[in-house]
Design an enzyme around this catalytic site. Structure first.
Site, PDB file in Angstrom:
ATOM      1  N   GLU A   1       2.938   7.768 -12.327  1.00 44.14           N
ATOM      2  CA  GLU A   1       3.353   9.054 -11.740  1.00 44.14           C
ATOM      3  C   GLU A   1       3.648  10.093 -12.815  1.00 44.14           C
ATOM      4  OE1 GLU A   1       7.224  10.049 -10.743  1.00 44.14           O
ATOM      5  OE2 GLU A   1       7.987   7.993 -10.780  1.00 44.14           O
TER       6      GLU A   1
ATOM      7  N   LYS B   1      18.467   2.802  -8.558  1.00 41.73           N
ATOM      8  CA  LYS B   1      19.560   3.306  -9.400  1.00 41.73           C
ATOM      9  C   LYS B   1      20.848   3.421  -8.618  1.00 41.73           C
ATOM     10  CE  LYS B   1      17.201   6.789 -11.015  1.00 41.73           C
ATOM     11  NZ  LYS B   1      16.149   6.232 -10.446  1.00 41.73           N
TER      12      LYS B   1
END
Ligand code: PSU
Ligand code: MN
Length: 303
Positions: A22, A157
């Site tokens: 990405e 995260k």
């Protein structure tokens, strides 16, 4: 609207393993020049492991699959004007002829369009903390429910709500695989307080899993959660402290929506004096490695 590099095109035609990368991580996830260095090294790692890398972005309105080094530089420079593009933004960036960095969701869409089945990234978006009130839930989750791409990440995260992210993925029928681990990895750290819903230990097993899912006609992606290597794993207390600080500052400044993730990543790098960046870079390398191995296995001809 789409330009595919010659190398990637050839690989796809010949049923060779291709791994997508990405570009939001380049334009909005890391500072210059580490972003360029990381992007190029990821490509090398994928090649070293017998697959072809395809970094994807929008260059002057053209969806470009397999960026050249110059194109990577173009979207990486601090002064570059690059839109962060998720599913909803794709037609805007293309029709307005902008430069766009693709998030996990948009990269999955383009991957599927051109026939790429594997994708390595750092972390995915998820349900943000207080997401039940703000409704800030990354489009990445919905994309995993819809689009047939296997995404290798380092878990979720803890700037996000890991538990709610897992619940959301379960509701949407997205398999979440702990790669060589029982625990759900949390990006900067190898472990979180949550179990990974499934566990597989080898590229071969993951390749077989992915093939089985799609052979069964089950729609959507597969999320492989590959913990950061031990030697780069961040002490949990330290990273938690930095994350809490960054979240408080975000609240005070009123930052939300698509700016939230880039802001938090940047602040955490500042608070940890660059240490979180090293961890981030290393976990991305590790994901590129594992994605290439899985892809190579998936496309290996049966003897
Ligand atoms: N996590 C990172 N680095 C990143 C991102 C997430 O550690 O660069 C990017 C990815 O492109 C992901 C996007 O798809 O942030 C999610 O953004 P949002 O939370 O706005 O959906
Ligand atoms: Mn969001």
């Amino acid at each position: 609207m789409i330009k595919i590099s010659e190398e990637v095109q050839k690989a796809l035609q010949n049923n060779l393993p291709v791994v997508a990368l990405e570009s939001t991580i380049i334009s909005h996830g890391m500072p210059y020049p580490e972003n360029v260095k990381t992007a190029l090294r990821c490509e090398e790692i994928i090649r070293e492991n017998h697959a072809i890398p395809a970094t994807i972005a929008i260059i002057d309105g053209v969806i470009t699959v397999g960026l050249s080094k110059t194109e990577i530089e173009k979207i990486a420079l601090p002064e570059a004007v690059v839109m962060k593009v998720s599913r909803r933004d794709l037609p805007y960036a293309v029709s307005q002829k902008l430069n766009g960095a693709l998030t996990v969701s948009a990269t999955m869409i383009v991957s599927k369009l051109v026939g790429i089945r594997f994708f390595a990234t750092g972390g995915i978006g998820g349900v943000h903390r207080n997401g039940e009130l703000t409704m800030d839930i990354s489009a990445d989750l919905e994309e995993l429910a819809l689009t047939e791409v296997c995404v290798v990440c380092a878990g979720v995260k803890s700037i996000l709500d890991i538990e709610k992210t897992l619940e959301y993925l379960e509701t949407k029928g997205v398999p979440v695989i702990g790669y060589n681990t029982n625990k759900m990895p949390a990006f900067f750290t190898r472990e979180s307080d949550f179990m990974a819903p499934l566990r597989l230990d080898t590229p071969e097993e993951v390749a077989r899993f992915v093939k089985t899912k799609w052979d069964l006609g089950l729609q959507g992606g597969v999320l492989v959660c590959n913990p950061i290597p031990d030697e780069f794993s961040f002490p949990k207390v330290l990273i938690d402290e930095a994350i809490e600080k960054a979240l408080i500052q975000m609240d005070i400044l009123g930052i939300k929506g698509k700016e939230a993730t880039p802001f938090l990543l940047k602040r955490i790098v500042e608070i940890t004096k660059g240490k979180s960046l090293t961890a981030n870079i290393e976990l991305v390398y590790n994901n590129a490695l594992v994605a290439a191995k899985i892809a190579a296995r998936y496309f290996q001809k049966e003897e």
